[in-house]
Write a protein that holds these residues in place. Structure first.
Motif, PDB file in Angstrom:
ATOM      1  N   SER A   1       7.093  11.320 -10.312  1.00 46.43           N
ATOM      2  CA  SER A   1       7.338  12.196  -9.163  1.00 46.43           C
ATOM      3  C   SER A   1       7.066  11.562  -7.800  1.00 46.43           C
ATOM      4  O   SER A   1       7.771  11.886  -6.826  1.00 46.43           O
ATOM      5  CB  SER A   1       6.544  13.501  -9.299  1.00 46.43           C
ATOM      6  N   PRO A   2       6.083  10.659  -7.650  1.00 45.63           N
ATOM      7  CA  PRO A   2       5.911  10.040  -6.327  1.00 45.63           C
ATOM      8  C   PRO A   2       7.142   9.282  -5.855  1.00 45.63           C
ATOM      9  O   PRO A   2       7.335   9.101  -4.651  1.00 45.63           O
ATOM     10  CB  PRO A   2       4.717   9.097  -6.532  1.00 45.63           C
ATOM     11  N   ARG A   3       7.997   8.863  -6.795  1.00 42.98           N
ATOM     12  CA  ARG A   3       9.228   8.181  -6.397  1.00 42.98           C
ATOM     13  C   ARG A   3      10.112   9.118  -5.570  1.00 42.98           C
ATOM     14  O   ARG A   3      10.761   8.677  -4.615  1.00 42.98           O
ATOM     15  CB  ARG A   3       9.991   7.682  -7.629  1.00 42.98           C
TER      16      ARG A   3
ATOM     17  N   GLU B   1      -0.092  10.896  -2.336  1.00 40.64           N
ATOM     18  CA  GLU B   1      -0.723  10.730  -1.023  1.00 40.64           C
ATOM     19  C   GLU B   1      -0.228   9.481  -0.307  1.00 40.64           C
ATOM     20  O   GLU B   1       0.009   9.498   0.906  1.00 40.64           O
ATOM     21  CB  GLU B   1      -2.242  10.669  -1.188  1.00 40.64           C
ATOM     22  N   GLN B   2      -0.038   8.397  -1.055  1.00 43.41           N
ATOM     23  CA  GLN B   2       0.367   7.141  -0.448  1.00 43.41           C
ATOM     24  C   GLN B   2       1.880   7.029  -0.257  1.00 43.41           C
ATOM     25  O   GLN B   2       2.367   6.017   0.241  1.00 43.41           O
ATOM     26  CB  GLN B   2      -0.130   5.969  -1.307  1.00 43.41           C
ATOM     27  N   SER B   3       2.607   8.081  -0.647  1.00 42.61           N
ATOM     28  CA  SER B   3       4.062   8.082  -0.500  1.00 42.61           C
ATOM     29  C   SER B   3       4.529   8.908   0.691  1.00 42.61           C
ATOM     30  O   SER B   3       5.728   9.077   0.899  1.00 42.61           O
ATOM     31  CB  SER B   3       4.715   8.631  -1.781  1.00 42.61           C
TER      32      SER B   3
ATOM     33  N   ARG C   1       0.796  -1.239   0.000  1.00 46.62           N
ATOM     34  CA  ARG C   1       0.000   0.000   0.000  1.00 46.62           C
ATOM     35  C   ARG C   1       0.816   1.270   0.000  1.00 46.62           C
ATOM     36  O   ARG C   1       0.263   2.367  -0.135  1.00 46.62           O
ATOM     37  CB  ARG C   1      -0.946   0.007   1.211  1.00 46.62           C
ATOM     38  N   PHE C   2       2.140   1.163   0.165  1.00 46.27           N
ATOM     39  CA  PHE C   2       2.966   2.367   0.181  1.00 46.27           C
ATOM     40  C   PHE C   2       3.344   2.749  -1.243  1.00 46.27           C
ATOM     41  O   PHE C   2       3.758   1.922  -2.043  1.00 46.27           O
ATOM     42  CB  PHE C   2       4.229   2.143   1.001  1.00 46.27           C
TER      43      PHE C   2
ATOM     44  N   HIS D   1       1.326   8.174   5.745  1.00 43.42           N
ATOM     45  CA  HIS D   1       0.771   6.944   5.175  1.00 43.42           C
ATOM     46  C   HIS D   1       1.635   5.737   5.555  1.00 43.42           C
ATOM     47  O   HIS D   1       1.104   4.670   5.906  1.00 43.42           O
ATOM     48  CB  HIS D   1       0.674   7.065   3.653  1.00 43.42           C
ATOM     49  N   LEU D   2       2.945   5.907   5.508  1.00 42.28           N
ATOM     50  CA  LEU D   2       3.823   4.797   5.883  1.00 42.28           C
ATOM     51  C   LEU D   2       3.657   4.440   7.356  1.00 42.28           C
ATOM     52  O   LEU D   2       3.594   3.255   7.715  1.00 42.28           O
ATOM     53  CB  LEU D   2       5.279   5.153   5.586  1.00 42.28           C
TER      54      LEU D   2
END
Length: 258
Positions: free
Chosen positions: A223-225, A181-183, A175-176, A187-188
């Motif tokens: 970009s989420p990376r 949002e999830q990054s 889920r990460f 969230h973690l």
């Protein structure tokens, strides 16, 4: 709880490789898996040497770049241009499992040429788990021969893992990451809060990296990376790990279990 923060796609592009390296050196990433068919394999191996990374997994792939073997030997799993299909759903349904096994073994041989110790097997886009049980069995057979764990994709594979004596984690949480949002740190922590009081081994799959031209060309996941890099190297997440007595390990710890 024992926790493996595992970064996929080592070697996919220089920017992704650099992001994973930063997560290992400055953060909580403790394992990664290498794309042995990468055009920038030499860069990844050099980076591993620079940061003291002596062991990692093999990211078996049928959906990234070109095969290690000649595409002419793999007609059922390659395009007319001699490349892999871009995603698992595009692979023709009449693929030849023997071709897949030959290519996976060629990728393993390429990995061994790097001098890195193999910690485990997993696959890009979870491709082996999304095809049929014959492909899953190929991976389990190779893992058994090499004496290494395999990422826990789902519980339906456990009987086959047991058949081949292949180890894995108690849980895999996917889920990460994937979007901004999830990054995030919050969230973690939300994910880890669900497991922190359990006597278990958990893998959290991650995809840290820096965006470069090569990544933009091959993937829409960009970009989420970079947000993942920020989260995984933050002081806050490192403090959380310490405060909750979470033990960070790699797949090597599972491989070496007596």
């Amino acid at each position: 709880m024992k926790l493996i923060i595992k970064a996929d796609d080592f070697g996919s592009t220089p920017g992704v490789t650099d992001g994973i390296a930063k997560g290992i050196v400055d953060g909580i990433v403790r394992d990664t898996s290498l794309l042995a068919n990468s055009k920038t394999l030499d860069y990844a191996v050099k980076k591993a040497e620079e940061i003291g990374l002596l062991a990692c997994g093999l990211h078996l792939t049928l959906t990234y770049g070109s095969p290690v073997l000649p595409a002419s030997d793999l007609p059922s799993i390659t395009t007319e241009e001699g490349k892999f299909y871009r995603n698992p759903s595009s692979i023709p349904k009449d693929y030849d499992v023997n071709e897949i096994e030959k290519e996976f073994r060629a990728q393993l041989a390429k990995f061994k040429e790097t001098g890195l110790e193999l910690t485990h097997l997993d696959s890009h886009h979870h491709v082996h788990a999304l095809l049929n049980d014959e492909v899953v069995e190929v991976v389990m057979k190779i893992a058994s021969e090499e004496g290494v764990p395999v990422r826990r994709q789902n519980d339906t594979h456990i009987p086959m893992m047991e058949k081949y004596g292949v180890r894995t984690t108690d849980y895999l949480d996917r889920r990460f990451g994937g979007n901004e949002e999830q990054s995030t740190l919050d969230h973690l922590i939300m994910i880890l809060d669900e497991y922190k009081d359990k006597d278990c081994t958990l893998e959290v799959m991650t995809h840290p990296g820096f965006v470069d031209d090569e990544l933009i060309e091959i993937s829409s996941f960009t970009s989420p990376r970079e947000t993942e890099v920020e989260t995984l190297t933050s002081k806050a997440i490192q403090d959380y790990i310490k405060e909750n007595a979470i033990e960070l390990i790699s797949f090597k710890a599972i491989k070496d279990q007596k």
